[in-house]
Design an enzyme around this catalytic site. Structure first.
Site, PDB file in Angstrom:
ATOM      1  N   ASN A   9      53.860  41.822  41.955  1.00 31.44           N
ATOM      2  CA  ASN A   9      53.307  40.879  42.923  1.00 31.44           C
ATOM      3  C   ASN A   9      53.357  39.488  42.292  1.00 31.44           C
ATOM      4  OD1 ASN A   9      51.777  39.387  44.698  1.00 31.44           O
ATOM      5  ND2 ASN A   9      49.847  40.474  44.290  1.00 31.44           N
ATOM      6  N   TRP A  10      54.252  38.676  42.784  1.00 26.99           N
ATOM      7  CA  TRP A  10      54.427  37.343  42.178  1.00 26.99           C
ATOM      8  C   TRP A  10      53.344  36.357  42.599  1.00 26.99           C
ATOM      9  CZ3 TRP A  10      60.209  35.418  41.577  1.00 26.99           C
ATOM     10  CH2 TRP A  10      60.854  36.253  40.655  1.00 26.99           C
ATOM     11  N   LYS A  11      52.553  36.726  43.609  1.00 31.06           N
ATOM     12  CA  LYS A  11      51.492  35.820  44.090  1.00 31.06           C
ATOM     13  C   LYS A  11      52.105  34.448  44.410  1.00 31.06           C
ATOM     14  CE  LYS A  11      48.217  38.592  41.541  1.00 31.06           C
ATOM     15  NZ  LYS A  11      46.920  38.700  40.863  1.00 31.06           N
ATOM     16  N   HIS A  93      44.888  42.522  49.479  1.00 30.11           N
ATOM     17  CA  HIS A  93      44.695  42.135  48.079  1.00 30.11           C
ATOM     18  C   HIS A  93      43.361  41.407  47.947  1.00 30.11           C
ATOM     19  CE1 HIS A  93      45.250  40.261  44.196  1.00 30.11           C
ATOM     20  NE2 HIS A  93      46.214  41.143  43.979  1.00 30.11           N
ATOM     21  N   GLU A  95      42.578  38.844  46.449  1.00 31.54           N
ATOM     22  CA  GLU A  95      42.685  37.385  46.604  1.00 31.54           C
ATOM     23  C   GLU A  95      42.738  36.992  48.078  1.00 31.54           C
ATOM     24  OE1 GLU A  95      45.998  37.081  43.926  1.00 31.54           O
ATOM     25  OE2 GLU A  95      44.643  37.566  42.269  1.00 31.54           O
ATOM     26  N   GLU A 163      42.773  48.202  42.459  1.00 32.16           N
ATOM     27  CA  GLU A 163      42.763  47.016  41.603  1.00 32.16           C
ATOM     28  C   GLU A 163      41.321  46.527  41.418  1.00 32.16           C
ATOM     29  OE1 GLU A 163      46.865  44.909  41.723  1.00 32.16           O
ATOM     30  OE2 GLU A 163      45.638  44.086  43.321  1.00 32.16           O
ATOM     31  N   GLY A 169      44.069  39.613  36.226  1.00 31.38           N
ATOM     32  CA  GLY A 169      44.328  38.348  35.530  1.00 31.38           C
ATOM     33  C   GLY A 169      43.365  38.039  34.404  1.00 31.38           C
ATOM     34  N   SER A 209      45.803  43.609  35.038  1.00 28.17           N
ATOM     35  CA  SER A 209      46.142  43.388  33.629  1.00 28.17           C
ATOM     36  C   SER A 209      47.027  44.485  33.024  1.00 28.17           C
ATOM     37  CB  SER A 209      44.873  43.195  32.788  1.00 28.17           C
ATOM     38  OG  SER A 209      44.185  42.025  33.201  1.00 28.17           O
ATOM     39  N   GLY A 230      50.783  41.880  38.341  1.00 30.70           N
ATOM     40  CA  GLY A 230      50.828  40.459  38.666  1.00 30.70           C
ATOM     41  C   GLY A 230      51.573  39.683  37.602  1.00 30.70           C
ATOM     42  N   GLY A 231      50.834  39.080  36.681  1.00 32.69           N
ATOM     43  CA  GLY A 231      51.403  38.187  35.675  1.00 32.69           C
ATOM     44  C   GLY A 231      52.613  38.742  34.941  1.00 32.69           C
TER      45      GLY A 231
HETATM   46  P1  13P Z   1      47.545  40.880  36.923  1.00 34.69           P
HETATM   47  O1  13P Z   1      48.564  41.934  36.550  1.00 34.69           O
HETATM   48  O2  13P Z   1      48.024  39.492  36.684  1.00 34.69           O
HETATM   49  O3  13P Z   1      46.198  41.187  36.376  1.00 34.69           O
HETATM   50  O4  13P Z   1      47.407  40.964  38.543  1.00 34.69           O
HETATM   51  C1  13P Z   1      47.195  42.191  39.136  1.00 34.69           C
HETATM   52  C2  13P Z   1      47.311  42.032  40.605  1.00 34.69           C
HETATM   53  O5  13P Z   1      46.468  41.420  41.234  1.00 34.69           O
HETATM   54  C3  13P Z   1      48.506  42.582  41.262  1.00 34.69           C
HETATM   55  O6  13P Z   1      48.387  42.555  42.643  1.00 34.69           O
END
Ligand code: 13P
Length: 249
Positions: A9-11, A93, A95, A163, A169, A209, A230-231
């Protein structure tokens, strides 16, 4: 058997300069056992599809509207995502739930629209740190499962991502026992609602993470069928070892 899924997920990250990461991943994992999905921002979907028409990677989007079309300035429909090259959409999600005040019924509405358009859905859920500390995690997850997932799903079309919000993050990861407990609980709840056969075919991802250093340990957990990353999905260098760990699990 459930096919493992490594989902990135590149957000709100990535411009055309980053398309090379997808190209590099596709080249490095042409023989992948796991399915690989990347959800770049909407603006890159169409161009990214150039690297995913053939090869191991499928594309996803990060949200969609619950209506098919109309006067919704700035929004994107499931049909548009499909047209741009997506075959998955991430919904609910944390967010989105936090920053856009999305609730379970919104997520369910979006999921219905996505399924109708022919997209697969990755529905996310997770608890806040205070909820975990108050020992309410399973209640929260149970409520989100019941409220966010529509009735007309199958093992083909639904993926559930656990999640924990406090792990996103932050570099903090639940213990293996905590991940295992929640994933077992989700599988059992899905079995109750959709029957054991359908529940057995739904893939459950862990997210929060996930890094090259902790991936193998997480993938060894029963009922973890992959990760939503994510990251560490932003570069081929970081995502590649995670995919390799999933292939090896
Ligand atoms: P991180 O891997 O950056 O913690 O993000 C997880 C996430 O929210 C994937 O949707």
């Amino acid at each position: 058997m459930r096919r493992k899924l490594a989902a990135g997920n590149w957000k709100m990250n990535g411009t055309s300069a980053d398309l090379g990461q997808i190209e590099a991943l596709a080249a490095a994992h042409s023989g992948a056992i796991s399915e690989i999905m990347i959800a770049p921002p909407h603006t890159l979907l169409h161009r990214a599809s150039e690297f995913t028409k053939t090869g191991p990677i499928t594309l996803g989007a990060q949200d969609c509207h619950k209506r098919e079309s109309g006067a919704h300035t700035g929004d994107i429909s499931a049909d548009m995502l499909l047209d741009a090259g997506a075959s998955y959409v991430i919904l609910g999600h944390s967010e989105r739930r936090t920053e856009h005040d999305e609730h379970d019924e919104d997520v369910r509405g979006k999921a219905r629209a996505a399924l109708k358009a022919g997209l697969r859905v990755i529905i996310c859920m997770g608890e806040e740190l205070e909820e975990r500390e108050a020992d309410n995690t399973l209640d929260i997850i149970g409520g989100q499962l019941a409220g966010s997932i529509p009735d007309d799903i199958s093992g083909e079309t639904l993926v559930v991502a656990y999640e924990p919000i406090w792990a996103i993050g932050t570099g903090k990861v639940p213990t293996i026992a905590q991940i295992s407990e929640v994933h077992d609980f989700i599988r059992a709840r899905l079995a109750k609602r959709f029957g054991p056969q359908v529940a057995r075919s739904i893939r459950l991802l862990y997210g929060g993470s996930v890094k090259p250093a902790n991936a193998a340990e997480i993938f060894a957990v029963d009922n973890v069928d992959g990760a939503l990353v994510g990251g560490a999905s932003l570069t081929a260098q970081d995502f590649s070892p995670i995919i390799a760990a999933l292939d090896a699990s």
